[in-house]
Write a protein that holds these residues in place. Structure first.
Motif, PDB file in Angstrom:
ATOM      1  N   PRO A 106      26.443 -39.075  36.289  1.00 13.85           N
ATOM      2  CA  PRO A 106      25.539 -39.652  35.272  1.00 13.85           C
ATOM      3  C   PRO A 106      26.309 -40.373  34.167  1.00 13.85           C
ATOM      4  O   PRO A 106      25.920 -41.440  33.729  1.00 13.85           O
ATOM      5  N   THR A 107      27.414 -39.766  33.706  1.00 15.23           N
ATOM      6  CA  THR A 107      28.333 -40.429  32.779  1.00 15.23           C
ATOM      7  C   THR A 107      29.637 -40.614  33.534  1.00 15.23           C
ATOM      8  O   THR A 107      30.262 -39.636  33.949  1.00 15.23           O
ATOM      9  N   GLN A 108      30.030 -41.865  33.729  1.00 11.66           N
ATOM     10  CA  GLN A 108      31.238 -42.144  34.514  1.00 11.66           C
ATOM     11  C   GLN A 108      32.500 -42.107  33.651  1.00 11.66           C
ATOM     12  O   GLN A 108      33.575 -41.723  34.122  1.00 11.66           O
ATOM     13  N   PHE A 109      32.367 -42.519  32.389  1.00 14.27           N
ATOM     14  CA  PHE A 109      33.507 -42.601  31.480  1.00 14.27           C
ATOM     15  C   PHE A 109      33.080 -42.140  30.097  1.00 14.27           C
ATOM     16  O   PHE A 109      31.944 -42.377  29.696  1.00 14.27           O
ATOM     17  N   CYS A 110      34.012 -41.517  29.395  1.00 15.32           N
ATOM     18  CA  CYS A 110      33.774 -41.250  27.972  1.00 15.32           C
ATOM     19  C   CYS A 110      34.990 -41.749  27.209  1.00 15.32           C
ATOM     20  O   CYS A 110      36.137 -41.442  27.559  1.00 15.32           O
ATOM     21  N   VAL A 111      34.741 -42.553  26.191  1.00 12.76           N
ATOM     22  CA  VAL A 111      35.802 -43.116  25.365  1.00 12.76           C
ATOM     23  C   VAL A 111      36.015 -42.180  24.172  1.00 12.76           C
ATOM     24  O   VAL A 111      35.068 -41.857  23.449  1.00 12.76           O
ATOM     25  N   LEU A 112      37.283 -41.745  23.973  1.00 13.86           N
ATOM     26  CA  LEU A 112      37.598 -40.754  22.951  1.00 13.86           C
ATOM     27  C   LEU A 112      38.631 -41.303  21.964  1.00 13.86           C
ATOM     28  O   LEU A 112      39.823 -41.318  22.258  1.00 13.86           O
ATOM     29  N   TYR A 159      36.250 -39.774  34.208  1.00 15.13           N
ATOM     30  CA  TYR A 159      37.386 -40.392  33.520  1.00 15.13           C
ATOM     31  C   TYR A 159      37.192 -40.331  32.002  1.00 15.13           C
ATOM     32  O   TYR A 159      36.113 -40.649  31.499  1.00 15.13           O
ATOM     33  N   LEU A 160      38.271 -39.955  31.313  1.00 18.31           N
ATOM     34  CA  LEU A 160      38.285 -39.982  29.851  1.00 18.31           C
ATOM     35  C   LEU A 160      39.251 -41.074  29.419  1.00 18.31           C
ATOM     36  O   LEU A 160      40.369 -41.183  29.955  1.00 18.31           O
ATOM     37  N   ILE A 161      38.817 -41.891  28.483  1.00 18.29           N
ATOM     38  CA  ILE A 161      39.643 -42.989  27.982  1.00 18.29           C
ATOM     39  C   ILE A 161      40.042 -42.650  26.549  1.00 18.29           C
ATOM     40  O   ILE A 161      39.185 -42.545  25.666  1.00 18.29           O
ATOM     41  N   ILE A 162      41.341 -42.436  26.353  1.00 14.61           N
ATOM     42  CA  ILE A 162      41.857 -42.012  25.060  1.00 14.61           C
ATOM     43  C   ILE A 162      42.326 -43.251  24.295  1.00 14.61           C
ATOM     44  O   ILE A 162      43.059 -44.086  24.827  1.00 14.61           O
ATOM     45  N   ILE A 163      41.887 -43.335  23.029  1.00 13.10           N
ATOM     46  CA  ILE A 163      42.245 -44.480  22.188  1.00 13.10           C
ATOM     47  C   ILE A 163      42.930 -43.970  20.917  1.00 13.10           C
ATOM     48  O   ILE A 163      42.331 -43.234  20.131  1.00 13.10           O
ATOM     49  N   GLY A 164      44.191 -44.350  20.758  1.00 16.21           N
ATOM     50  CA  GLY A 164      44.950 -44.042  19.539  1.00 16.21           C
ATOM     51  C   GLY A 164      45.491 -45.325  18.943  1.00 16.21           C
ATOM     52  O   GLY A 164      45.161 -46.430  19.379  1.00 16.21           O
TER      53      GLY A 164
END
Length: 201
Positions: A106-112, A159-164
C-alpha cells in the motif's frame, strides 16, 4: 446437471489441468469449477469459481430468441474471480506475513528527513515519486531518524529514503530496504529505473 458436469470436465481435460471431483460439494445453482489456493502454512482456500448457473436465468425470467425464432432459456456462466475479497486479502496478508512485494505494498516508499532542515527537499522527492506513479509517503515528525526508521520498518514499507544534509547538497537520496540493507547514495531517477523490475507480477 450431468451434461453440464461433463462439459466442465471436458474443458478441464482439454486444458490438461489437474483436478479432483468434490462429491457432495455445496453447488446450489449448478456444477462448478473451484480454484483453490494454498496459503503460507499449507491450508487450501477456495477462491475463484466458474459455475454454470441454472437458477438466476429462471429467477429473472431471461430468454433469448434462437435461429428458429423460438424463445430459449439461457444458462448463465457465473464467474467469481477472487471469491470473497476479504478472504483473498486475508490469504495474501498471511502469505507475505505483511511484507508485501513492491507492486502490492500500500505504501511503497517513505521519505524520512533526518531533521526539519531537509523537509523541503524530502517533500520534493516524495512529489517526484508520486509523479512517477509510486505510492510514497513522508514522515515529517520531529523524531530521531532511528525512531522513524524503526516505525516504518515495523509497518513493512519496502523502501525507506533517508534525506540528510549530504543528500540535499548532492541532490541524491540514501535508500534502505525493509530488510535493513543500506543501498547507499544514488540519483533518484537511477533508483526508480533500477526497481522497475520489482513492479512486474
Amino acid at each position: 446437471w450431468d451434461k453440464a458436469t461433463d462439459a466442465l470436465t471436458d474443458a478441464l481435460n482439454q486444458r490438461g489441468l489437474n483436478y479432483e471431483i468434490d462429491e457432495g460439494g455445496g453447488a446450489f445453482y449448478g456444477p462448478k469449477i473451484d480454484i483453490k489456493i494454498k496459503d503460507a502454512i499449507g491450508r487450501l482456500w477456495q477462491c475463484s469459481t466458474v459455475q454454470l448457473d441454472f437458477n438466476l436465468p429462471d429467477r429473472f425470467d431471461m430468454n433469448y430468441i434462437g435461429n428458429d425464432g423460438n424463445k430459449y432459456r439461457p444458462i448463465m456462466i457465473h464467474r467469481a474471480l477472487l471469491g470473497s475479497i476479504e478472504r483473498f486479502f486475508g490469504i495474501l496478508v498471511e502469505h507475505y506475513a505483511g511484507k508485501f512485494p513492491l507492486w502490492l505494498a500500500p505504501t511503497q516508499f517513505c521519505v524520512l528527513p533526518i531533521s526539519q532542515k531537509q523537509n523541503e527537499y524530502a517533500q520534493d522527492i516524495k512529489e517526484e515519486m508520486k509523479k512517477n506513479g509510486f505510492r510514497a509517503e513522508i514522515d515529517l515528525r520531529n523524531e530521531k531518524i532511528g525512531s522513524k526508521i524503526r516505525d516504518h520498518t515495523l509497518k513493512k514499507v519496502p523502501y525507506l529514503i533517508i534525506i540528510g544534509d549530504r543528500e540535499v547538497s548532492s541532490k541524491e537520496i540514501t535508500v534502505r530496504t525493509q530488510k535493513g540493507d543500506d543501498l547507499g547514495n544514488m540519483n533518484l531517477k537511477d533508483f526508480l529505473k533500477s526497481i522497475k523490475k520489482e513492479l512486474v507480477i
